[in-house]
Design an enzyme around this catalytic site. Structure first.
Site, PDB file in Angstrom:
ATOM      1  N   ASP A  83      -4.607  -2.366   4.927  1.00 35.54           N
ATOM      2  CA  ASP A  83      -4.957  -1.891   6.195  1.00 35.54           C
ATOM      3  C   ASP A  83      -6.668  -2.346   6.735  1.00 35.54           C
ATOM      4  O   ASP A  83      -7.425  -2.363   7.384  1.00 35.54           O
ATOM      5  CB  ASP A  83      -4.844  -0.557   5.890  1.00 35.54           C
ATOM      6  CG  ASP A  83      -4.473  -0.281   5.648  1.00 35.54           C
ATOM      7  OD1 ASP A  83      -5.592  -0.288   4.446  1.00 35.54           O
ATOM      8  OD2 ASP A  83      -3.561   1.119   5.800  1.00 35.54           O
ATOM      9  N   ASP A 111       1.049  -1.233  -0.510  1.00 38.47           N
ATOM     10  CA  ASP A 111       0.004  -0.376  -0.158  1.00 38.47           C
ATOM     11  C   ASP A 111       1.010   1.550   0.097  1.00 38.47           C
ATOM     12  O   ASP A 111       1.703   1.435   0.388  1.00 38.47           O
ATOM     13  CB  ASP A 111      -1.031  -0.136   1.291  1.00 38.47           C
ATOM     14  CG  ASP A 111      -1.552  -0.536   1.151  1.00 38.47           C
ATOM     15  OD1 ASP A 111      -2.125  -1.469  -0.593  1.00 38.47           O
ATOM     16  OD2 ASP A 111      -2.914  -0.769   1.797  1.00 38.47           O
ATOM     17  N   ASP A 166      -8.992  -5.424   1.544  1.00 36.76           N
ATOM     18  CA  ASP A 166      -7.631  -5.735   1.165  1.00 36.76           C
ATOM     19  C   ASP A 166      -7.634  -7.353   1.868  1.00 36.76           C
ATOM     20  O   ASP A 166      -6.649  -8.111   1.352  1.00 36.76           O
ATOM     21  CB  ASP A 166      -6.315  -4.903   2.091  1.00 36.76           C
ATOM     22  CG  ASP A 166      -6.757  -3.942   1.524  1.00 36.76           C
ATOM     23  OD1 ASP A 166      -6.253  -3.780   0.114  1.00 36.76           O
ATOM     24  OD2 ASP A 166      -6.040  -2.714   2.104  1.00 36.76           O
TER      25      ASP A 166
END
Length: 724
Positions: free
Chosen positions: A453, A146, A457
């Site tokens: 997070d 990310d 995801d």
């Protein structure tokens, strides 16, 4: 409200179903270990059966002798009891070979290494939820990370600011602000905001609000603005909330002693600039924006090209008599937004975390490709990727290493596989795009680690070989779907996990090299001796003691070696590399050949070399076999040091820091001396004089220079044996 689906038919239900599936897939190391264990087991069983058949044949044909030279079995003369005892002794020797050959210490070594690494990784801000994830991370070939919160701080800050035509460098330098501008900015930032600034218990400043609001309020606080005083000395008459369509928000305020109303606007810089006709210069004078508008547009474009979020701050005055006084009219009042006076333009960004660039470089040097997968636009993602070092040059979005999620999603499977390995940045990606990228990379044979997070995801975290959830910003669903939780949300901690994973893999390789050396030497010695003389120099108890040194104590000693810098300069092993490398084959072959050669010479010519006389009691034979056993154990003790550093010449590097290793080697040596000197009846050994002890030590210590010589021999890069 109309309910259209419940349970598995909802988005939440589909998400939970996708992450609750257990594929039962083995990790890359488990696959390799199964191959090694199976191979060693088959070889050990084959050798044991061969020894059993040879010894039985020699026994029943009268070729097996007692220590005093008499024949053990004579047809028609040997009693049934003596025959049974002889057969049991032979079967015991064969079973012992199987016990020595089967790597029962391998699971122990793996578990010890994983547990030790898991404990140490906690200090490096990584909580391991699944033990096998430690070693899998060491095999990782790519990390899909990310952006927000992992590569960046998830904390917007003002990094560039203009007041009039003056660039404030640094942006917190309030000396560049004229007193008039400072007062107006103080007023506008304090009142035209949904955030708050307050003092914490520790005396520091804390800011609340949206990321953009927090950035501007923090900037104002660093400039020394007193928001609480401003708010106490002015009254908010009307608020025009920020609108995502108009991209600006305003507020009308009146000072308690002023006769005019100030209307402050804040929003997208280009939108605010279009409404401005004036600006305040560095001397506090009002200037027509006229031709200077090009300067401000160029500044905005320059900041936008570096993916800064540009915010304009402006105001205008309004006569009090033009402000509605009736509450109903005031609530419908549209704040005037023309003829504005520009106060400041600020550029805001979410900066990279400290140390992320070095961490990305470490991964790149280690052969692990770092990919950024983010929902942000391509330009923002590109700028952060350049800053982090994921991209090394200014590339265009049309190039294959930068792609939008939608474009990747619309490709065919074949096209996706062709482009997946080149992708460095995926912008405007949805959670399904991230999952699609992970699935594609795994089909291509990559060992994929994924950071995430959010709840969305979870499928990608579950699908990846290693799922890394963020401990601070991560949701519970993301954490439940992960294998490792990064407690500080920092990419640098992910790199430490890679280092520990490689240490796990390297320690297991060290143990396997050490164990295979003992296996080969013990098996060859006993097989050759059995087939030639019908007797084995290493009896059952002795082999079990060697097995204990080799498996349990060896696992403890070699499983706790900490990671070294050299581990991060190797290429990742991936899925297809064999566990036993060519370097390991070279090292174990040299040591095993040396041990077999020396001990077989002692077995066949030991009595004459040592001038041992036959006394009819078998004592000379006992001394010879004890020396073989003693020398064999010393070979393993000294070779344990060689196993620490399979590729380095100096095998003693860092050995004093590993107290457990020193303690285990010392304990092994003391226990072995006790066995030889005081437990002779139990181990079928006799006491040796100091000369024979020196001979044993000399035989063992020669393995050190031999290892150095062996490491000078080059080995091919192509694996010799894919089976292991």
């Amino acid at each position: 409200m109309l309910v259209t689906g419940v349970g598995i038919n909802t988005e939440w239900g589909l998400l939970m179903a996708s992450i609750s599936e257990d594929t039962g897939e083995e990790t890359p190391l488990q696959v390799r270990l199964n191959g090694v264990a199976t191979f060693i087991g088959i070889v050990g069983l084959t050798v044991a059966i061969s020894v059993l058949l040879v010894l039985l044949a020699r026994f029943f044909t009268g070729h097996t002798k007692n220590p005093d030279g008499t024949t053990q079995f004579i047809r028609g003369k040997t009693s049934m009891g003596e025959t049974v005892d002889g057969v049991i002794k032979i079967i015991t020797a064969a079973v012992t070979i199987v016990v020595v050959a089967v790597p029962e210490g391998l699971p122990l070594a793996v578990t010890l290494t994983l547990a030790y690494s898991m404990k140490k990784m906690m200090a490096d801000k990584a909580l391991v939820r699944r033990l096998s994830a430690c070693e899998t991370m060491g095999s990782a070939t790519t990390i899909c990370s990310d952006k927000t919160g992992t590569l960046t701080l998830n904390e917007m800050i003002v990094v560039e600011a203009y007041s009039g035509k003056t660039k404030m460098d640094p942006p917190e330098d309030g000396s560049k602000l004229h007193a008039i501008v400072s007062t107006l900015l103080d007023e506008g930032i304090a009142q035209n905001s949904t955030g708050s600034v307050f003092l914490s218990k520790e005396g520091g400043i804390q800011v609340s609000g949206s990321p953009t609001e927090k950035a501007i309020l923090s900037w104002g606080a660093k400039l020394g603005m007193k928001f609480d005083i401003v708010r106490s000395e002015s009254i908010v008459l009307h608020v025009s909330p920020f609108n995502s369509t108009k991209k600006r928000g305003g507020v009308a305020i009146q000072g308690k002693s002023d006769s005019e109303v100030h209307i402050h606007w804040k929003g997208a810089a280009e939108i605010i600039l279009e409404s401005c006709t004036w600006y305040i210069d560095g001397n506090g004078c009002l200037q027509s924006i006229g031709q200077d508008k090009e300067f401000f547009m160029a500044a905005i474009e320059n900041m936008a090209s570096r993916s800064l979020r540009c915010v304009g701050i402006a105001y205008r005055t309004c006569e009090v008599d033009k402000v509605p006084t009736v509450e109903e009219q005031l609530s419908r009042w549209v704040l005037p937004d023309d003829d504005l006076i520009l106060l400041a333009i600020v550029g805001i960004k979410d900066p990279c975390r400290p140390g992320v660039k070095n961490a990305v470089k470490l991964c790149t040097d280690a052969g692990v490709k770092v990919r950024m997968v983010t929902g942000d636009n391509i330009q923002t993602a590109k700028a952060i990727a350049l800053e982090c070092g994921i991209l090394t040059s200014d590339v265009n979005a049309i190039e294959p290493n930068i792609i939008e999620g939608r474009t990747f999603r619309e490709m065919s499977d074949t096209e996706r596989e062709q482009i997946a390995k080149t992708i460095s940045v995926m912008g405007r990606s949805s959670p399904s795009d991230k999952l699609l990228l992970v699935q594609t990379l795994r089909r291509l044979g990559e060992v994929v680690a994924v950071t995430g997070d959010g709840t969305n995801d979870a499928p990608a975290l579950h699908e990846a070989d290693i799922g890394l959830a963020m401990g601070i910003q991560g949701t519970e669903v993301a954490k439940e779907s992960s294998d490792i939780i990064i407690l500080d949300d920092n990419f640098a901690s992910v790199v430490k996990v890679v280092s520990w994973g490689r240490s796990v893999y390297a320690n297991i390789q060290k143990f396997i090299q050490f164990q295979l050396t003992v296996n080969v030497a013990a098996l060859v010695i006993n097989v050759v001796a059995a087939m030639s003389s019908g007797d084995v120099p290493l009896n059952t108890v002795q082999l079990l003691w060697v097995n204990l040194v080799m498996d349990t104590l060896g696992a403890l000693a070699l499983a706790t070696e900490p990671p070294t810098d050299s581990l991060m300069h190797r290429t990742p092993v991936g899925r297809r590399e064999p566990l036993v490398t060519n370097i390991m084959w070279r090292n174990l072959s040299i040591q095993a050949l040396y041990q077999v050669g020396v001990l077989l010479i002692l077995n066949f010519y030991g009595k004459s070399i040592l001038n041992l006389e036959h006394d009819g009691t078998g004592h000379a034979n006992m001394v010879k076999n004890t020396l073989i056993f003693n020398a064999f154990v010393f070979c393993q003790i000294f070779n344990e040091f060689n196993a620490r550093k399979p590729e380095e010449f100096n095998v003693f590097t860092g050995v004093t820091k590993n107290h457990l290793f020193i303690g285990i080697v010392g304990s092994t040596l003391i226990l072995h001396i006790i066995i030889i000197e005081f437990l002779g009846k139990f181990s079928s050994t006799v006491r040796l004089d100091w000369k024979l002890w020196l001979v044993s030590v000399a035989i063992g210590i020669f393995s050190w220079p031999l290892a150095i010589i062996g490491k000078l021999i080059p080995v091919p890069e192509t694996p010799l044996a894919k089976i292991l």
